[in-house]
Structures are given as structure tokens and as C-alpha cells.
Design an enzyme around this catalytic site. Sequence first.
Site, PDB file in Angstrom:
ATOM      1  N   LEU A 170      26.537  48.681  47.945  1.00 20.00           N
ATOM      2  CA  LEU A 170      25.634  49.564  48.694  1.00 20.00           C
ATOM      3  C   LEU A 170      24.857  48.833  49.779  1.00 20.00           C
ATOM      4  O   LEU A 170      23.683  49.094  50.007  1.00 20.00           O
ATOM      5  CB  LEU A 170      24.684  50.289  47.736  1.00 20.00           C
ATOM      6  CG  LEU A 170      25.360  51.326  46.832  1.00 20.00           C
ATOM      7  CD1 LEU A 170      24.362  51.920  45.845  1.00 20.00           C
ATOM      8  CD2 LEU A 170      26.004  52.444  47.652  1.00 20.00           C
ATOM      9  N   ALA A 171      25.542  47.903  50.448  1.00 20.10           N
ATOM     10  CA  ALA A 171      24.947  47.373  51.681  1.00 20.10           C
ATOM     11  C   ALA A 171      25.079  48.493  52.701  1.00 20.10           C
ATOM     12  O   ALA A 171      25.599  49.568  52.379  1.00 20.10           O
ATOM     13  CB  ALA A 171      25.684  46.109  52.112  1.00 20.10           C
ATOM     14  N   VAL A 172      24.663  48.251  53.925  1.00 18.55           N
ATOM     15  CA  VAL A 172      24.541  49.374  54.853  1.00 18.55           C
ATOM     16  C   VAL A 172      25.848  50.144  55.075  1.00 18.55           C
ATOM     17  O   VAL A 172      25.852  51.383  55.107  1.00 18.55           O
ATOM     18  CB  VAL A 172      23.868  48.897  56.155  1.00 18.55           C
ATOM     19  CG1 VAL A 172      24.746  47.923  56.904  1.00 18.55           C
ATOM     20  CG2 VAL A 172      23.510  50.051  57.019  1.00 18.55           C
ATOM     21  N   ASN A 218      26.277  49.317  42.457  1.00 20.95           N
ATOM     22  CA  ASN A 218      25.977  48.089  43.177  1.00 20.95           C
ATOM     23  C   ASN A 218      25.645  46.994  42.170  1.00 20.95           C
ATOM     24  O   ASN A 218      25.059  47.277  41.122  1.00 20.95           O
ATOM     25  CB  ASN A 218      24.789  48.311  44.127  1.00 20.95           C
ATOM     26  CG  ASN A 218      24.635  47.149  45.086  1.00 20.95           C
ATOM     27  OD1 ASN A 218      25.413  47.008  46.016  1.00 20.95           O
ATOM     28  ND2 ASN A 218      23.656  46.296  44.843  1.00 20.95           N
ATOM     29  N   SER A 226      36.172  50.696  61.162  1.00 21.38           N
ATOM     30  CA  SER A 226      35.401  50.193  62.298  1.00 21.38           C
ATOM     31  C   SER A 226      34.416  51.226  62.804  1.00 21.38           C
ATOM     32  O   SER A 226      34.673  52.423  62.764  1.00 21.38           O
ATOM     33  CB  SER A 226      36.337  49.816  63.452  1.00 21.38           C
ATOM     34  OG  SER A 226      35.560  49.449  64.568  1.00 21.38           O
ATOM     35  N   GLY A 227      33.314  50.723  63.315  1.00 18.74           N
ATOM     36  CA  GLY A 227      32.327  51.605  63.923  1.00 18.74           C
ATOM     37  C   GLY A 227      30.914  51.217  63.543  1.00 18.74           C
ATOM     38  O   GLY A 227      29.961  51.900  63.895  1.00 18.74           O
ATOM     39  N   LYS A 268      42.997  46.000  61.863  1.00 19.20           N
ATOM     40  CA  LYS A 268      41.531  45.931  62.034  1.00 19.20           C
ATOM     41  C   LYS A 268      41.127  44.553  62.601  1.00 19.20           C
ATOM     42  O   LYS A 268      40.246  44.466  63.465  1.00 19.20           O
ATOM     43  CB  LYS A 268      40.822  46.201  60.699  1.00 19.20           C
ATOM     44  CG  LYS A 268      39.304  45.982  60.745  1.00 19.20           C
ATOM     45  CD  LYS A 268      38.634  46.932  61.703  1.00 19.20           C
ATOM     46  CE  LYS A 268      37.209  46.744  62.087  1.00 19.20           C
ATOM     47  NZ  LYS A 268      36.352  45.753  61.622  1.00 19.20           N
ATOM     48  N   HIS A 309      41.899  44.556  66.166  1.00 18.78           N
ATOM     49  CA  HIS A 309      40.851  45.362  66.818  1.00 18.78           C
ATOM     50  C   HIS A 309      39.665  44.457  67.140  1.00 18.78           C
ATOM     51  O   HIS A 309      39.119  44.471  68.243  1.00 18.78           O
ATOM     52  CB  HIS A 309      40.421  46.515  65.892  1.00 18.78           C
ATOM     53  CG  HIS A 309      39.095  47.132  66.253  1.00 18.78           C
ATOM     54  ND1 HIS A 309      37.895  46.522  65.948  1.00 18.78           N
ATOM     55  CD2 HIS A 309      38.774  48.272  66.918  1.00 18.78           C
ATOM     56  CE1 HIS A 309      36.897  47.266  66.403  1.00 18.78           C
ATOM     57  NE2 HIS A 309      37.406  48.337  66.986  1.00 18.78           N
ATOM     58  N   ASN A 310      39.266  43.658  66.165  1.00 15.97           N
ATOM     59  CA  ASN A 310      38.114  42.781  66.379  1.00 15.97           C
ATOM     60  C   ASN A 310      38.404  41.697  67.412  1.00 15.97           C
ATOM     61  O   ASN A 310      37.537  41.363  68.215  1.00 15.97           O
ATOM     62  CB  ASN A 310      37.672  42.143  65.053  1.00 15.97           C
ATOM     63  CG  ASN A 310      36.873  43.100  64.205  1.00 15.97           C
ATOM     64  OD1 ASN A 310      37.067  44.316  64.284  1.00 15.97           O
ATOM     65  ND2 ASN A 310      35.986  42.586  63.379  1.00 15.97           N
ATOM     66  N   GLU A 370      38.073  43.269  70.572  1.00 18.31           N
ATOM     67  CA  GLU A 370      36.620  43.466  70.765  1.00 18.31           C
ATOM     68  C   GLU A 370      35.972  42.193  71.332  1.00 18.31           C
ATOM     69  O   GLU A 370      35.159  42.252  72.262  1.00 18.31           O
ATOM     70  CB  GLU A 370      36.027  43.842  69.395  1.00 18.31           C
ATOM     71  CG  GLU A 370      34.528  43.904  69.295  1.00 18.31           C
ATOM     72  CD  GLU A 370      34.094  44.137  67.831  1.00 18.31           C
ATOM     73  OE1 GLU A 370      34.553  45.113  67.217  1.00 18.31           O
ATOM     74  OE2 GLU A 370      33.302  43.326  67.309  1.00 18.31           O
ATOM     75  N   TYR A 371      36.358  41.029  70.790  1.00 21.26           N
ATOM     76  CA  TYR A 371      35.813  39.759  71.295  1.00 21.26           C
ATOM     77  C   TYR A 371      36.135  39.611  72.781  1.00 21.26           C
ATOM     78  O   TYR A 371      35.280  39.223  73.584  1.00 21.26           O
ATOM     79  CB  TYR A 371      36.427  38.565  70.546  1.00 21.26           C
ATOM     80  CG  TYR A 371      35.751  38.155  69.255  1.00 21.26           C
ATOM     81  CD1 TYR A 371      35.516  39.069  68.236  1.00 21.26           C
ATOM     82  CD2 TYR A 371      35.367  36.837  69.036  1.00 21.26           C
ATOM     83  CE1 TYR A 371      34.937  38.679  67.044  1.00 21.26           C
ATOM     84  CE2 TYR A 371      34.783  36.434  67.840  1.00 21.26           C
ATOM     85  CZ  TYR A 371      34.569  37.364  66.844  1.00 21.26           C
ATOM     86  OH  TYR A 371      33.989  36.970  65.666  1.00 21.26           O
ATOM     87  N   ARG A 428      32.490  31.528  72.437  1.00 17.15           N
ATOM     88  CA  ARG A 428      31.388  31.660  71.459  1.00 17.15           C
ATOM     89  C   ARG A 428      31.088  30.287  70.850  1.00 17.15           C
ATOM     90  O   ARG A 428      29.930  29.929  70.649  1.00 17.15           O
ATOM     91  CB  ARG A 428      31.751  32.663  70.356  1.00 17.15           C
ATOM     92  CG  ARG A 428      31.810  34.092  70.851  1.00 17.15           C
ATOM     93  CD  ARG A 428      31.711  35.070  69.692  1.00 17.15           C
ATOM     94  NE  ARG A 428      32.052  36.423  70.103  1.00 17.15           N
ATOM     95  CZ  ARG A 428      31.870  37.504  69.351  1.00 17.15           C
ATOM     96  NH1 ARG A 428      31.354  37.390  68.143  1.00 17.15           N
ATOM     97  NH2 ARG A 428      32.212  38.699  69.786  1.00 17.15           N
ATOM     98  N   HIS A 454      64.762  15.407  72.567  1.00 18.98           N
ATOM     99  CA  HIS A 454      64.598  16.742  71.982  1.00 18.98           C
ATOM    100  C   HIS A 454      65.612  17.754  72.518  1.00 18.98           C
ATOM    101  O   HIS A 454      65.615  18.884  72.079  1.00 18.98           O
ATOM    102  CB  HIS A 454      63.157  17.241  72.213  1.00 18.98           C
ATOM    103  CG  HIS A 454      62.142  16.431  71.463  1.00 18.98           C
ATOM    104  ND1 HIS A 454      62.151  16.310  70.090  1.00 18.98           N
ATOM    105  CD2 HIS A 454      61.102  15.667  71.894  1.00 18.98           C
ATOM    106  CE1 HIS A 454      61.163  15.524  69.714  1.00 18.98           C
ATOM    107  NE2 HIS A 454      60.513  15.109  70.799  1.00 18.98           N
TER     108      HIS A 454
HETATM  109  C1  6PG Z   1      33.560  47.024  63.657  1.00 19.61           C
HETATM  110  C2  6PG Z   1      33.097  45.630  63.963  1.00 19.61           C
HETATM  111  C3  6PG Z   1      32.610  44.902  62.757  1.00 19.61           C
HETATM  112  C4  6PG Z   1      31.914  43.550  62.968  1.00 19.61           C
HETATM  113  C5  6PG Z   1      31.452  43.186  64.314  1.00 19.61           C
HETATM  114  C6  6PG Z   1      30.773  41.843  64.391  1.00 19.61           C
HETATM  115  O1  6PG Z   1      34.705  47.273  63.978  1.00 19.61           O
HETATM  116  O2  6PG Z   1      32.791  47.833  63.150  1.00 19.61           O
HETATM  117  O3  6PG Z   1      34.190  44.908  64.476  1.00 19.61           O
HETATM  118  O4  6PG Z   1      33.733  44.735  61.926  1.00 19.61           O
HETATM  119  O5  6PG Z   1      30.751  43.619  62.246  1.00 19.61           O
HETATM  120  O6  6PG Z   1      32.469  43.206  65.204  1.00 19.61           O
HETATM  121  O7  6PG Z   1      31.702  40.809  64.420  1.00 19.61           O
HETATM  122  P1  6PG Z   1      31.244  39.354  64.811  1.00 19.61           P
HETATM  123  O8  6PG Z   1      30.032  39.033  63.996  1.00 19.61           O
HETATM  124  O9  6PG Z   1      32.386  38.445  64.469  1.00 19.61           O
HETATM  125  O10 6PG Z   1      30.932  39.395  66.260  1.00 19.61           O
END
Ligand code: 6PG
Length: 466
Positions: A12-14, A34, A129-130, A183, A186-187, A190-191, A288, A451
Site C-alpha cells: 500500500l505504497a502510493v 500491507n 505506467s502513469g 515497460k 517505455h522508461n 522516457e529518459y 544523468r 580476425h
Molecule cells: C511510469 C514511470 C515510473 C518511474 C519514473 C521514474 O511509467 O510511471 O516510468 O515507472 O517512477 O519514470 O524513473 P526514474 O527514477 O528512473 O527517473
Amino acid sequence: MRSKQNIGIIGLAVMGKNLALNIADHGYTVSVFNRSAKRTEEFLAKCVSTALKGYFTLEEFVQSLELPRKIILMVKAGNAVDATIRQLKPYLTEGDVIIDGGNSYFEQTINRSKELEAEGFHYFGVGISGGEEGARTGPAIMPGGDEKAYELIQPILTNISARAEGEPCCHYIGRDGAGHFVKMVHNGIEYADMQLICEAYLILKNMLNMSPPDLHAVFKEWNQGELNSYLISITSDIFTKKDLDSDNYLVDMILDVAGQKGTGKWTSQAALDLGVSIPTITGAVFERYLSSAKDLRMAASQLYGGSIKSEQKTTDFAESVRKALYASKICAYAQGFSLMLEASKHYGWNLNLSNIAKTFRGGCIIRAQFLNKIAEAYQTEPELANLLMNNYFKTSIQQYEQAWRNVVSTAITSGIPVPAFSSAISYFDSFRTHTLPMNLLQAQRDYFGTHTYKRIDKEGTYHTQW
Ligand code: 6PG
């Protein structure tokens, strides 16, 4: 006898809390558990819905659920997942479904699936995700596991997911680790997306001397067009926030050291393992890392007089930056999607890249209008080797190429760090170059290590006494 609950959530974390509320909103009854009872008590105390029931032992929690049980784990990726499964198992019945909704590493999901399926359970690695808001109001959901057993959880997952263009952002992805792999990518995307936006910001700030209100206006405008996306929209918002402790904008008071939880690194590692080039995603991870060497960067800036040489540009330069951002974004997504294509072949997942693009259209962090174009591209050409081979993306790149080159070269000449922009354009250039200098590289390898090399004019493998 008390009627049984439809589904259970452990953790039951967020994210777990919000997912439980979201599921209850959709007419399902939910049991929650939990590890620390205090969190369960606090959650229940605030909860008005009678659909949610809390339990303080795993045995009671499991027994509260209808058969076959469906249990979502929203615990920290890694050891906590294994520990929870171990504690749960003695109370489960054959055919029960365990769903890992965290950001687990896909190879661990593959191993857990094998183990649990051999014991008669169904195991799903589900990418969600979200963030907090998505979990509460509708996330993008990427389920991986046994396709037949997916019928057991499909209605709930589809109902609680986000909607885009009237369709649920939840599509079955593939066996075992496929959902968590997607997923993870996806991340990774996202980066790259975030890093590209940050570089556009740095260019605008330094070359056009833009203040946070100016930047707010630019990103707001960009959000009306083809760059329309969640990340551009929150970026525009960020530039409006004033700091409570000073007269400055908050963004200017935030330390330039990026955090990370590791999913971008995993994406890069998977690309290295699978032999796929994803330089813009990897570049974003490396940037990063470099950002965290703050003290060393400060010293280097003293040593080299590292402040950026700002060459003022006219405002139509902002439009070139927008074009450069869009073209670079196409390359970053092309990299992420080619990684998924390769993984699909390697792991036999049979990924439907069009459905994956559709899943990303709503609820998730990279949600963007542009994903409609990716979904269309893979719908018309499911075997598409790379997004850059699609007509729509080809036209966009060609239209923006000059502006893109201009922005990247100007940034480099001015000493503005643009690792993602420059890696994206180099990726494009390598991709569309007929003859790379690897003829010379092969000669070097053959020279020092026998080679061998292949020739352009005849079959066979050759070695030369250089
Ligand atoms: C999501 C996000 C999630 C993650 C953040 C932070 O799809 O809801 O990707 O999974 O918390 O992306 O990721 P970092 O801490 O590695 O930036």
C-alpha cells in the site's frame, strides 16, 4: 457467509493505494494487505468505499478472495517480490493468478513465471505506467504472461486502464517477461524524451536568453502541435512555478543532479545484450550519471572556463529547435521500438508493435499524439524494420533535417552540451549512410588479430598478411 472479494492488492505504497481505489471505482471488491499493519489501518481509515477490505495476515487476505484468486503485488522490485511470493504460496490454490505490477527486471519475471507456472499458478509481469495519478485515474497497462490465463484478468485491467481515441490503453503484450520488457523500454524512451526536452530548454535559455515565462509560452505553443505530449505539457507548467523561499522561479532553484531508479540503465543493458543500437536512450542515462558528478563538473568548469558561450539568435531559431526536437524524438522512438522488435525475435514474444504504440498513447509518462503515427506505421507494416523506414517519418525527417543540423551544430559550436540531440542525428546519419568506415575497421582487426574480413566483390572470408 461473507461473499468473497474480486481481487487483492499487496503493498500500500502510493501506487498500490491508488490502484486499489481505481479498481474499487470500477465496481470490483478489493482486499488489501500491507507488510506493516499501520499503513493498512491508515488507508482504511481514510477510505469511504465499502468495496475495499483490509487484512492483517496473509492467510486471511488470501482466504478473502474468490477463486481463482487474483493478487496484484505492488511491492518494491527485487527481493521483496520473491519474499512476498514465498510467503503467499502456502495459502494459494492451483490456478490462482499472481500479478507483479511493479517495475521488475524482465529476466526475473521470466524466471518467476517458469517457477510458478511449473507449480500450477499463473504469473503475470504487468508494466503499469502513469505514476501516482495514472494509477488512480487510469494508467497504461502492459500485461505479460500466459495468453489463455489472461482472460482471467483482462476485464479488470482493461476497465481500470486509461483510454486513448476511445480504446483502452491495455493490450496483451506476450509471454512471461514481455510486459515488463515493454515497460522497461517505455522508461528508456522516457529518459531520452526527457533529456531531449532538457537540451531544447538549455538551447532556448542560452541562445535566446529565454526566462521561465518565455519558456512556458514556447512549450505551451509546442504542445498545441505535433509535439503534443504529457512531458511537453508538464514542462510548460513547470516554468510557471515560483519558489516559495526566494523571488526566483522554482526550476532555477533546483540542483542540476538527476536521480534514477535504474530502468533506463536496464534498457541500455538489454540493448547491449541484444546487439541493438540505442545511443539516444543510453546517452540520456549517461548524462544523468555525469550530472551527479557535480563537484567535479564545477572544478572542470573552473579549469576550462566552462560557462556556455551564448550567441544570441533570432526568435525563429526557436522554431528550428522545435523541429530538431521532433526529429530527434523520432530517432529516440525508432531506437526503442527496434529494441522491442529484436527482443520479440530473441524471446519469441511475437510483440505487436502497433498495439504497444496504442498502449503508450494514454495514461503513461510518454503519452503523446505522435504515438498515433507510430501505431499507424506498424499497423500498415507489421514487419517494419525501423520507424525511419516509414513514409510519414521519412517525410518529417526530410522536412526538418536542415533545421535539425543547424541547431545541433550551433549548440556544439557554442559549447552547449547536447548529447541526446547529437546522438540522435548521428544515429540517423549512420542509419542512412550507404558505406560506413567499417571496411577500415575490419582491416584493422585483421591486421592486428587475424580476425578476417569479407569482400564486396566475392563470397568468402579473407585474411591478409598486412
Ligand atoms: C511510469 C514511470 C515510473 C518511474 C519514473 C521514474 O511509467 O510511471 O516510468 O515507472 O517512477 O519514470 O524513473 P526514474 O527514477 O528512473 O527517473
